[in-house]
Design an enzyme around this catalytic site. Structure first.
Site, PDB file in Angstrom:
ATOM      1  N   HIS A 119       0.840  -1.206   0.000  1.00  0.00           N
ATOM      2  CA  HIS A 119       0.000   0.000   0.000  1.00  0.00           C
ATOM      3  C   HIS A 119       0.872   1.252   0.000  1.00  0.00           C
ATOM      4  O   HIS A 119       0.631   2.190  -0.780  1.00  0.00           O
ATOM      5  CB  HIS A 119      -0.913  -0.017   1.231  1.00  0.00           C
ATOM      6  CG  HIS A 119      -1.695   1.232   1.448  1.00  0.00           C
ATOM      7  ND1 HIS A 119      -3.011   1.375   1.040  1.00  0.00           N
ATOM      8  CD2 HIS A 119      -1.357   2.414   2.043  1.00  0.00           C
ATOM      9  CE1 HIS A 119      -3.435   2.586   1.371  1.00  0.00           C
ATOM     10  NE2 HIS A 119      -2.454   3.237   1.980  1.00  0.00           N
ATOM     11  N   GLU A 120       1.881   1.270   0.845  1.00  0.00           N
ATOM     12  CA  GLU A 120       2.762   2.440   0.913  1.00  0.00           C
ATOM     13  C   GLU A 120       3.591   2.584  -0.364  1.00  0.00           C
ATOM     14  O   GLU A 120       3.819   3.704  -0.842  1.00  0.00           O
ATOM     15  CB  GLU A 120       3.671   2.345   2.139  1.00  0.00           C
ATOM     16  CG  GLU A 120       2.946   2.250   3.473  1.00  0.00           C
ATOM     17  CD  GLU A 120       1.909   3.350   3.674  1.00  0.00           C
ATOM     18  OE1 GLU A 120       2.071   4.447   3.097  1.00  0.00           O
ATOM     19  OE2 GLU A 120       0.929   3.116   4.399  1.00  0.00           O
ATOM     20  N   HIS A 164       1.571   4.308  -2.961  1.00  0.00           N
ATOM     21  CA  HIS A 164       1.595   5.766  -2.794  1.00  0.00           C
ATOM     22  C   HIS A 164       2.847   6.356  -3.451  1.00  0.00           C
ATOM     23  O   HIS A 164       2.786   7.412  -4.097  1.00  0.00           O
ATOM     24  CB  HIS A 164       1.586   6.131  -1.306  1.00  0.00           C
ATOM     25  CG  HIS A 164       0.237   6.118  -0.682  1.00  0.00           C
ATOM     26  ND1 HIS A 164      -0.861   6.762  -1.227  1.00  0.00           N
ATOM     27  CD2 HIS A 164      -0.205   5.537   0.478  1.00  0.00           C
ATOM     28  CE1 HIS A 164      -1.912   6.588  -0.447  1.00  0.00           C
ATOM     29  NE2 HIS A 164      -1.545   5.849   0.586  1.00  0.00           N
ATOM     30  N   GLU A 183      -6.304   6.829  -1.062  1.00  0.00           N
ATOM     31  CA  GLU A 183      -6.280   5.609  -0.255  1.00  0.00           C
ATOM     32  C   GLU A 183      -6.905   4.444  -1.012  1.00  0.00           C
ATOM     33  O   GLU A 183      -6.387   3.318  -0.987  1.00  0.00           O
ATOM     34  CB  GLU A 183      -7.005   5.833   1.079  1.00  0.00           C
ATOM     35  CG  GLU A 183      -6.290   6.773   2.023  1.00  0.00           C
ATOM     36  CD  GLU A 183      -4.870   6.325   2.326  1.00  0.00           C
ATOM     37  OE1 GLU A 183      -4.663   5.132   2.611  1.00  0.00           O
ATOM     38  OE2 GLU A 183      -3.963   7.173   2.266  1.00  0.00           O
TER      39      GLU A 183
END
Length: 283
Positions: free
Chosen positions: A129-130, A133, A200
């Protein structure tokens, strides 16, 4: 698109500072505020990531055998990204964020609590997930927004103080400054909300596609949300940086106004979207 957002944030910060300078000190105040804003813009672009990492006492992780480093390295190679710097935050509240300004200057920070609570599949989901980003250049916008929100809070406090003593200043307008002191924090929340919510969802989807395992991230999000709702918060957590984390550190606080200006989608919605993605990935 991301460059446009960055320019918008930096320009808006400059305008706010100039307006405050003019309200407080006329033309001279405006010029001084403009110079300060230019300096802050430079700092925000090049050093805001280090400021956030320092705020949370993040420690560089150089042990290549550590599970967090190993998983980050594996997923980074799979995503065809340069290896980001990896940090551990000495806090037992499970959470994580990414920061930096581009693919070459990026960092992933996870708390010790995250590493201790999650199994490997869940940890992969969070780190993916990071990395998503980072891949989509969300990190610069998110980090600048954190500095920007902090600057707005500082200006609002200064305006409240200035409004109290404004009657003694020839060029000040206490009524305008008091109104701005009320509106500026709301503006900061709106900017954080705009920056974070849609990103997100995109990062969740990117993580699921990168790992090929939406269930890992689903399980991780559920655990992190339950922990946050128990009332535990990461040390030094601030509202200005809340949007950077995978789970808002303040999500356990019940507030109608907080729900209105929520920086993240609800965890239930995020888990539901990942569930829908499972069938697509099976094809």
């Amino acid at each position: 698109m991301e460059q446009t957002k960055t320019i918008f944030l930096l320009t808006f910060l400059t305008v706010i500072f100039v307006f405050f300078g003019y309200s407080f000190g006329g033309t001279n105040g405006m010029l001084i505020a403009f110079l300060i804003a230019c300096g802050m813009n430079f700092y925000a672009y090049y050093y805001s990531d280090q400021q956030v990492l320092k705020h949370y006492n993040a420690i560089p992780l150089d042990d290549t055998k550590h599970p967090v480093y190993r998983i980050t390295q594996k997923l980074t190679q799979k995503a065809n990204l340069p290896m980001p710097k990896v940090y551990l935050i000495p806090d037992h509240t499970p959470n994580a964020f990414a920061t930096g300004r581009n693919h070459e200057y990026a960092a992933v920070a996870v708390t010790i609590g995250l590493y201790e609570m999650l199994n490997e599949e869940e940890l992969e989901g969070v780190i993916a997930h990071e990395l998503s980003h980072i891949k989509h250049y969300d990190i610069l916008i998110g980090t600048i927004a954190a500095v920007f929100a902090g600057a707005i809070a500082m200006i609002a406090n200064m305006m409240q103080f200035s409004g109290m003593i404004g009657n003694n200043r020839q060029n000040s307008n206490p009524i305008v400054m008091i109104i701005m002191a009320i509106l500026l924090p709301i503006a900061a929340s709106i900017i954080q909300m705009t920056v974070s919510r849609s990103r997100e969802y995109m990062a969740d989807e990117g993580a699921a596609r990168l790992t090929g395992n939406p269930a890992g991230l689903q399980s991780a999000l559920g655990k992190l949300e339950n922990y946050a709702r128990s009332g535990h918060q990461i040390n030094n957590a601030t509202e200005q940086t809340a949007h950077m984390f995978i789970i808002n550190p303040f999500s356990g606080l019940k507030s109608t106004l907080g729900a209105l200006f929520r920086t993240h989608p609800t965890t239930a919605d995020r888990i539901a979207r990942l569930e829908e993605l499972k069938s697509e990935l099976r094809k």
